[in-house]
Design a protein around this motif. Sequence first.
Motif, PDB file in Angstrom:
ATOM      1  N   UNK A 178       0.821  -1.146   0.081  1.00  9.50           N
ATOM      2  CA  UNK A 178      -0.101  -0.199  -0.089  1.00  9.50           C
ATOM      3  C   UNK A 178       0.734   1.417  -0.020  1.00  9.50           C
ATOM      4  N   UNK A 179       2.125   1.383   0.142  1.00  5.54           N
ATOM      5  CA  UNK A 179       3.033   2.201   0.148  1.00  5.54           C
ATOM      6  C   UNK A 179       3.267   2.830  -1.222  1.00  5.54           C
ATOM      7  N   UNK A 180       2.992   4.221  -1.386  1.00  5.60           N
ATOM      8  CA  UNK A 180       3.204   4.859  -2.733  1.00  5.60           C
ATOM      9  C   UNK A 180       4.465   4.742  -3.173  1.00  5.60           C
ATOM     10  N   UNK A 181       4.858   4.710  -4.319  1.00  6.44           N
ATOM     11  CA  UNK A 181       6.455   4.989  -4.896  1.00  6.44           C
ATOM     12  C   UNK A 181       6.389   5.651  -6.100  1.00  6.44           C
ATOM     13  N   UNK A 182       7.595   6.172  -6.473  1.00  7.86           N
ATOM     14  CA  UNK A 182       7.729   6.883  -7.757  1.00  7.86           C
ATOM     15  C   UNK A 182       9.193   6.215  -8.400  1.00  7.86           C
ATOM     16  N   UNK A 183       9.425   7.107  -9.579  1.00  8.59           N
ATOM     17  CA  UNK A 183      10.654   6.499 -10.359  1.00  8.59           C
ATOM     18  C   UNK A 183      11.708   6.575  -9.368  1.00  8.59           C
ATOM     19  N   UNK A 184      11.967   7.675  -8.509  1.00 12.80           N
ATOM     20  CA  UNK A 184      13.146   7.720  -7.735  1.00 12.80           C
ATOM     21  C   UNK A 184      13.208   6.723  -6.889  1.00 12.80           C
ATOM     22  N   UNK A 185      12.108   6.045  -6.347  1.00  8.08           N
ATOM     23  CA  UNK A 185      12.499   4.979  -5.195  1.00  8.08           C
ATOM     24  C   UNK A 185      12.223   5.558  -4.080  1.00  8.08           C
ATOM     25  N   UNK A 186      11.532   4.733  -3.051  1.00  6.78           N
ATOM     26  CA  UNK A 186      11.455   5.146  -1.565  1.00  6.78           C
ATOM     27  C   UNK A 186      11.909   3.978  -0.759  1.00  6.78           C
ATOM     28  N   UNK A 187      12.892   4.472   0.216  1.00 12.01           N
ATOM     29  CA  UNK A 187      13.488   3.465   1.146  1.00 12.01           C
ATOM     30  C   UNK A 187      12.236   3.083   2.281  1.00 12.01           C
ATOM     31  N   UNK A 188      12.132   1.878   2.679  1.00 17.69           N
ATOM     32  CA  UNK A 188      11.483   1.282   3.359  1.00 17.69           C
ATOM     33  C   UNK A 188      12.307   0.425   4.322  1.00 17.69           C
ATOM     34  N   UNK A 189      12.292   0.682   5.762  1.00 19.39           N
ATOM     35  CA  UNK A 189      13.011  -0.297   6.478  1.00 19.39           C
ATOM     36  C   UNK A 189      12.063  -0.744   7.719  1.00 19.39           C
ATOM     37  N   UNK A 190      12.292  -1.753   8.429  1.00 22.26           N
ATOM     38  CA  UNK A 190      11.552  -2.509   9.459  1.00 22.26           C
ATOM     39  C   UNK A 190      12.731  -3.395  10.146  1.00 22.26           C
ATOM     40  N   UNK A 191      12.176  -3.852  11.518  1.00 24.94           N
ATOM     41  CA  UNK A 191      13.161  -4.866  12.132  1.00 24.94           C
ATOM     42  C   UNK A 191      12.138  -6.109  12.561  1.00 24.94           C
ATOM     43  N   UNK A 192      12.761  -6.996  12.567  1.00 24.30           N
ATOM     44  CA  UNK A 192      12.152  -8.351  12.925  1.00 24.30           C
ATOM     45  C   UNK A 192      13.446  -9.169  13.660  1.00 24.30           C
ATOM     46  N   UNK A 193      12.854 -10.015  14.732  1.00 24.75           N
ATOM     47  CA  UNK A 193      13.962 -10.778  15.375  1.00 24.75           C
ATOM     48  C   UNK A 193      14.512 -12.000  14.615  1.00 24.75           C
ATOM     49  N   UNK A 194      15.688 -12.048  14.540  1.00 23.45           N
ATOM     50  CA  UNK A 194      16.185 -13.066  13.406  1.00 23.45           C
ATOM     51  C   UNK A 194      15.897 -14.716  14.131  1.00 23.45           C
ATOM     52  N   UNK A 195      16.300 -15.488  13.218  1.00 18.65           N
ATOM     53  CA  UNK A 195      15.983 -16.853  13.507  1.00 18.65           C
ATOM     54  C   UNK A 195      16.405 -17.679  14.636  1.00 18.65           C
ATOM     55  N   UNK A 196      17.564 -17.242  15.192  1.00 21.86           N
ATOM     56  CA  UNK A 196      18.003 -17.734  16.616  1.00 21.86           C
ATOM     57  C   UNK A 196      17.485 -17.047  17.621  1.00 21.86           C
ATOM     58  N   UNK A 197      16.797 -15.913  17.562  1.00 23.62           N
ATOM     59  CA  UNK A 197      16.206 -15.263  18.693  1.00 23.62           C
ATOM     60  C   UNK A 197      17.632 -14.462  19.587  1.00 23.62           C
ATOM     61  N   UNK A 198      18.859 -14.616  18.975  1.00 24.46           N
ATOM     62  CA  UNK A 198      19.734 -13.890  19.571  1.00 24.46           C
ATOM     63  C   UNK A 198      20.054 -12.417  19.210  1.00 24.46           C
ATOM     64  N   UNK A 199      19.085 -12.111  18.313  1.00 26.17           N
ATOM     65  CA  UNK A 199      19.268 -10.563  17.766  1.00 26.17           C
ATOM     66  C   UNK A 199      18.279 -10.459  16.788  1.00 26.17           C
ATOM     67  N   UNK A 200      18.316  -9.342  16.212  1.00 28.34           N
ATOM     68  CA  UNK A 200      17.421  -8.880  15.198  1.00 28.34           C
ATOM     69  C   UNK A 200      17.704  -8.556  13.817  1.00 28.34           C
ATOM     70  N   UNK A 201      17.203  -8.422  13.071  1.00 30.98           N
ATOM     71  CA  UNK A 201      17.668  -7.966  11.395  1.00 30.98           C
ATOM     72  C   UNK A 201      16.791  -6.941  11.107  1.00 30.98           C
TER      73      UNK A 201
END
Length: 962
Positions: A896-919
């Motif tokens: 649902x986030x709008x974008x254009x030809x220049x591009x938009x940076x999207x970033x978010x965080x999720x816990x990684x697969x060993x639970x010892x940190x995050x990505x």
Amino acid sequence: MTINDVINALQKAGINPPSEVNSKEVIKLFHEQNGESYTVSTAKMMKFLSALGFSYGNLLDCDRTGLNKALENTLKIDDEPEKSKLRKALDGISDIFVGKSKSGIPFQVTIPDSFEAAQILYSKLCENDCIEIISQDEGVFNPSPDNIVYHTDATDGSKGVDITQADDIWLQFTGKVNPGFYMMVSAENNVLSKDIAILGNFLTDHHGTYYLEATSENIRLDFQSTNYAYYLVFANETLTRFYAVRMDLLSKALPTDCHWLCIDFGTSNTTVGTWKEDQTHEIVAFDDVTSADKKPNCLMPTIAYVLNAGSSGTVKLLFGFEAKKRLIETDYQPKGSIFYNIKQWISADSNYTVSCNDEFNHNIELKVHDIISMFLKYVVEQAEIKLKRHFVKFHFSAPIKLKDRLYAITSKTFNEAEYTVANVQDSLDEGIAIMYERISELREEFRKNPQKNRGDVMIIDCGGGTTDVARCRYAFTSSDVGVKTQIRVCSVNGQYFGGNELTYRIFQLLKIKLSDYYKSGVLSDKIQITSIDDLISTATDDYLNAVDQYITQIIERKDTPFTYYEQLDKASQEAEWVLPTDYANKAIVNGAAMIAQAKRNFNYLWNWAERIKIEFFSGESRATFSFSTDIQTDKALYFYADPSAEHVVPKMNLQKQDSVPDVAINIKELTALLSPQIYYILSIMLLKADGSELIFDDKSMQNTRMLLAGQSCKISLFRDLMKEYIPGRRTRSGKNVKRTAAEMKLSCVKGCIQYLMEKEMLNGETQILTDAPSVIYRVAVNTESFDSEKILLDGRSIKQTDKVKTMNRVEIIQRQLAVGEIQYSVYNNVVSTNDAVSAGAIRIEPDITKYTPFDNLTDLITEITKRSVPGIESYQFEHEGKSESVLSRLETDLHGIESDQNGKLLYFILPNNDGCGFILWQIVKRTEDGKRMYYLFEPSMIDYLKDTVVSRFDGKNCIMRA
């Protein structure tokens, strides 16, 4: 004896008799000198004396001068002429040699420091006939029988395996032996070879038994030879005589053992074990080489010491007891870098390095994972040496959150084709391993009583540097092949607290008392030793209430620090001006000399704090530990101090203090000192991972039993303080209620052995299910304005039950695609409140060619799922009164986030697969030819654990930490 007896004895010794045989002429043979050396060697002299019937044993401890004197006093030829003139003649000979003590060896002898040096020494000894070959008939020595020296069975050349006391190759000798070295040489028809085969040293038990030891590089036997006749060449205590005695040797190839070798890589100590063919456990007992009277120990210190680092290709590290021995040999002032807590580096980036220096003023950057690899290789090598078997299958146990990280290191360390390392799915984490030994006992109870078919256990594993809590549920069912066992485990909490924190509190108290003593000017009428009552409250209710209030504030997220030890910490900081121990504290310690002195203070004082902790809380506690009576005989007892206590920087060099302080520490003080720390550790660990409430406030935990593991839990205060939460009967561990600290530490490796042995023997069926570990942190990022933060990940929202998994909706941040940084802060939900435990920045890469393109958003979500916490596709969150899939909502939001030809940076965080940190995921969304494209940047994996470690060994104990 007669003249003929003397002539025959001389001829047997290879000595030409004098033209006239009488006492005077015979004695002159042995006194006569050729330059600075004796004409007749000591070896030939002893053959002569032995042939005459002199007792070899009575002459072993004489040097050459002593042997000559003994000959003068005892040689009596019954049928020689002119007996009356003999005494005067002998007196004249004695006058010639008075004061000229000689060894009988015509060159300087020193203990060889290499195999090549030993070969040169041996050649000189042979050339000068300096080796006395002693017959077994002399009765002065007794060698061990059935001696076996092992070697590796390699196609590219066999290699000797270290000889240790465990090989039980020994010599009993009536004379005094120099333990510094020995040489083993082969023999044909009792003729010694020209080349040595082994260079080693003796380990004595102080009862006349000398055990042979040798390192693999100094074992150069011909392993293809069938010869078993060897001679042991060694020296007397003063290096003035050399002996050779017959000692038979057999060489055998090290047999390959296909059982698993289990390694519990601990913060303070590492343990290793496997099992024998009769299914009994076999725990490795390592040689404690720190002193001759130490017995083998199954707990190897997890210590690394940089001995030589001339270049990255020739780095020489010492580990375990060898590193500890070197620390003692250097009088607690090691020139090389010493590392006490290398386990913390498991979670570090694979390219993370530390700066090291060696004993030769070399400096080098070493990858921390390389240090871990070298340590683990050393552990395996020592296990093979002790058990005399070659292992090809390895099982490494680790906390559940570090399993993936440790496997990445160990699989790379043992990557040869012949080796197998148990993978993440097939290996036990520490929580299950500790429990598994008990599971085996419970399974036997189930066989007798099928009603006992399930249970719930909470495990607290308090080691030297870490404490972990895991919840384990087990269930038994009968099947055609035996008992089917199902175990479900979940890591509930884990923090860097442990026995080292207890040692540190003792360290602080000792340091304060010592500084009081030294700044008094060592005058008894001026000594004012700080009382424990001036540092902390000794009333039980005070510390219980203080900790309880702190825990309540954590749950309520109030920013109030734990200040119970504030006065102790301040007094320790003040004592730093008298007795510096913080060698990295540039505010006080300046210059190489003072850094070395402060290091010495720290190493020695820490060693004594650790010894006091162990002594006081062993099975036989003592009432008082006094410096003046308990350690005054310790040769290393001195400190560097500034009695003036002036707050002046830079300080001048410190003064060496040799005086023995008349201060003591007693059990009452220690109990008052350590009880708050232990109760604090327990209270923190028994919080739920999100810091929301105490574990035992949950009704589902009311019938859960508690299992205490780890050597620190041996301290009786642990069990006493556990009663604040649960009845004492529920902390029992089963049959072995009274266990030593070593036995408690061994719980993990024994559990691994039991599990793998049962699996190999097909003894029933065991299914282990591992729930996703608890996420005990939250992560925030700076907003565009940099004056506020936004929480992108909160572990408190991530919950898992048998029926449902929940977490917050994934927050997406939008920015323009341009050069910049994403700044983040990490908070520990359990221990800390509003103070970040680590922070960092991630670069934004504006070059779109460095991103992986996706024209299908579903494929992109699939890629993200692979690297995220297990089961993330099952996590839900509440949205508009109903449950919605977290991943589905993430896909919808990205779409649902709008974008254009220049591009938009999207970033978010999720816990990684060993639970010892995050990505932190970075995605560029842009429109190309009317079509939406998604570009995924290489994910940034961040480990919150790495930066939260507060080491007690970094020389910064009194420095205020951020």
